[in-house]
Design an enzyme around this catalytic site. Structure first.
Site, PDB file in Angstrom:
ATOM      1  CE  LYS A 289      -9.312  -1.432   9.106  1.00 55.75           C
ATOM      2  NZ  LYS A 289      -9.631  -1.835   7.729  1.00 55.75           N
ATOM      3  CD  GLU A 375      -6.219  -6.617  -6.674  1.00 58.53           C
ATOM      4  OE1 GLU A 375      -6.559  -5.754  -5.826  1.00 58.53           O
ATOM      5  OE2 GLU A 375      -5.373  -7.509  -6.427  1.00 58.53           O
ATOM      6  NE  ARG A 403      -2.467  -6.463  -6.002  1.00 55.06           N
ATOM      7  CZ  ARG A 403      -1.705  -6.568  -4.911  1.00 55.06           C
ATOM      8  NH1 ARG A 403      -0.948  -5.558  -4.547  1.00 55.06           N
ATOM      9  NH2 ARG A 403      -1.716  -7.652  -4.182  1.00 55.06           N
TER      10      ARG A 403
END
Length: 642
Positions: A289, A375, A403
């Site tokens: 990244k 979640e 979610r």
């Protein structure tokens, strides 16, 4: 322009098909130019930088090998799609990213045929790609047709259960499906959990990468001369804990790990898979990244989300802050409460920094739990903590809480467990647009029996609500607050425990009562000042609670004024609807009350500044003033009433 990078090859690309004119060496040069253009564009707009830089070579390879938009590439999470947008005919608008009337910061079906599926939340790509694959085999028709379905999913997104539900189904169906695991060892926060550890073990021994890839790859996909050697390697390693055993058990052929920044590896693998794959296959790609931009590589979050910045230094150009952010106020307030109560624990789903729980984790590492992008698990885990005698604060963005809603209902509300929901990013959030706008949480939380729902009008109120939640043990409780900085109000040294279901009066007036829920209170005050210049002084109240309502205060406002207007940063079915239900039940409408409810409109609002988004929603001070004038029958300057 002189401040833009020199990009001679990229200048020849107007659509992905143009990449097929380039040699492999030229594609490597194109990737370098694409990285420079991505950095330049994000320096102007701000946005998600690190994830896109990590997939530059992968983006080039995918569009060079496959035939988009007939082949469907689904980015998960799609904040890594900026290089993809540059290559798919949107380079001329790339410096409008996340701006009003500009490009979305995520893939968006209505924006381009090269965006087959929107994925601004994580872990959906494999399910969607499998849907495309099945539609293809059943003769489904889109404008471009349906060829290969390719899911590019980050290792952080692989921590969510939905990804495994999809892989399990795909392995059962045995459809030709390509999943690329973009393994950058980092989602937004450092990765957590057993899956992260498993992926780390897969490539812990760097010298053995080629050997393991050959040993555990899909042998049948390799050209004939290599098959025998690969088979021997696989036999040698039989029974050893290397390679993609987990994925193969789910029915996927496994290839990798391979270097995601080396086109000499990426291109042959993708070409072989395109030519030979029959069933589901997973390609394990290692990336970094922020790759290729030193300030991003050096940043703790690898340049995940950035404001506008100086390309040379990487220094971000943030506007000076006049007040603390709501997120930081929450984090500090929770730390203060936890210092007084060792039963307080905190749970988040891969967003410790975004929710302010990084502060809690630093102070109480053994009492802070990052469950990954999960979640549903996070909510039920919190329920178990509560049932076990702890005081869990489950801190989630409003749209991420969606979610875990079934778990909120089934595991928390029905059992009346005292889980404290800290709902960040409430209301309209600006550049992230509709996918991250916290519009629905009041409606879906306040309709649950026994749930307490609060909204902070300012940062001091938020501090009081943290204290209130900490003290509340009689069932679940939720409080919401927006993104960004507070109002600059004086802060109490310690949060005050509020009386449940009790609002507060701000200003006593006549004729019209304005009942605010949340941070629109500052706009209500501004509207009241403008109305005062017209000789109209409205009453102002802060509801604080959507559930339970302050029935006494609301009924008094209704009976002492000719009109009552509620204002909130939520959708239809929220606070205003609960007020209307109360008024109807008590027969107040029969007494001639004029009631209006100002809510978010029944539409999704595209990205812009929060002020512009609220103007579209009709919830800024000028629109509140106009609503009052309309209700009391007074025309604004330059207007005539019918």
């Amino acid at each position: 322009m002189s401040d833009r990078p020199d990009t001679p090859l990229l200048d020849r690309v107007s659509r992905p098909a143009d990449l097929k004119q380039f040699s492999d060496a030229q594609l490597a040069q194109l990737a370098s130019e694409l990285r420079s253009e991505t950095i330049s564009a994000v320096s102007v707009t701000g946005g998600h930088l690190g994830a896109g830089l990590g997939v530059v070579e992968l983006t080039v390879a995918l569009h060079a090998v496959f035939d988009t938009p007939r082949d469907k590439v689904i980015w998960d999470v799609s904040h890594q799609c900026y290089p993809h947008k540059i290559l798919t005919g949107r380079r001329d608008r790339i410096r409008t990213l996340r701006q009003k009337d500009g490009l979305s910061g995520f893939t968006k079906r209505s924006e381009s045929p090269y965006d087959p599926f929107g994925a601004a939340h994580s872990s959906t790509s494999i399910s969607a790609a499998l849907g495309f694959a099945v539609a293809r085999d059943l003769g489904g028709v889109t404008q471009e047709g349906v060829g290969d379905a390719i899911a590019v999913i980050g290792d952080g997104a692989m921590s969510a259960g939905m990804a495994y539900e999809a892989m399990n189904n795909a392995g059962h169906l045995k459809k030709r499906l390509i999943v690329i695991l973009n393994d950058n060892e980092m989602s937004i926060a450092p990765p957590v959990g057993a899956m992260s550890n498993y992926l780390s073990r897969l490539y812990a021994g760097a010298p053995y990468q080629d050997f393991k890839a050959a040993a555990k790859g899909a042998v049948s996909l390799l050209p004939e001369p290599f098959r025998m050697g690969a088979k021997r390697a696989k036999d040698i390693l039989k029974g050893m804990a290397v390679g993609g055993t987990l994925f193969e058990e789910l029915g996927f052929s496994y290839v990798g790990p391979i270097d995601g920044h080396d086109l000499d590896q990426l291109l042959p693998v993708l070409r072989t898979v395109k030519a030979r794959a029959t069933g589901p296959i997973l390609i394990h790609v290692l990336t970094k990244k922020g790759k290729g931009y030193a300030p991003a590589e050096a940043a703790e979050d690898r340049g995940h989300a950035t404001a506008k910045f100086d390309v040379v230094t990487g220094e971000q150009k943030k506007a000076p802050s006049n007040a603390p952010s709501y997120t930081s106020v929450f984090g500090k307030a929770l730390v203060a409460e936890a210092e007084r109560d060792d039963r307080i624990v905190a749970v988040t789903a891969a967003m410790p920094d975004g929710t302010g729980l990084n502060l809690f984790a630093e102070r109480f590492p053994s009492r802070c739990f990052d469950v990954g992008i999960a979640e549903q698990h996070g909510v039920t885990f919190s329920a178990g903590l509560a049932a076990g005698g702890m005081k869990p604060f489950c801190a989630l963005y409003s749209t991420f809480l969606q979610r875990g809603y079934d778990q909120v209902v089934h595991d928390v509300a029905i059992q009346r467990l005292p889980v404290r929901f800290a709902i960040d990013r409430a209301g309209l959030v600006g550049a992230d647009g509709a996918t991250h706008a916290g519009a629905f949480d009041v409606a879906f939380m306040a309709n649950l029996p026994g749930m307490v729902v609060m909204a902070a009008a300012d940062e001091a109120e938020l501090k009081h609500m943290v204290a209130t939640a900490a003290a509340h043990d009689d069932g679940p409780i939720a409080f919401r607050y927006p993104r960004g900085e507070g109002e600059g109000v004086d802060m109490p040294e310690r949060g005050e425990v509020l009386e449940i279901g009790r609002g507060r009066m701000i200003q006593q007036g006549a004729r019209v009562a304005l009942l605010s829920f949340g941070t629109r209170l500052s706009e209500v005050r501004r509207a009241a000042e403008a109305l005062g210049a017209r000789g109209i002084k409205p009453t102002i109240a802060d509801a604080r609670f959507a559930k339970p309502l302050d029935e006494e205060m609301i009924l008094r406002l209704a009976r002492d004024h000719e009109a009552l207007i509620t204002i909130e940063e939520g959708a239809i079915g929220g606070f205003g609807s609960h007020v209307a239900q109360l008024l109807a039940q008590r027969g107040v409408f029969d007494e001639g009350l004029k009631y209006r409810s100002m809510v978010l409109p029944d539409t999704f609002i595209d990205q812009a500044s929060p002020a512009d988004m609220y103007a579209v929603a009709g919830l800024n001070a000028e629109q509140i003033e106009a609503k009052v004038l309309d209700v009391v029958g007074v025309a604004r300057l330059g207007e005539k009433r019918a």
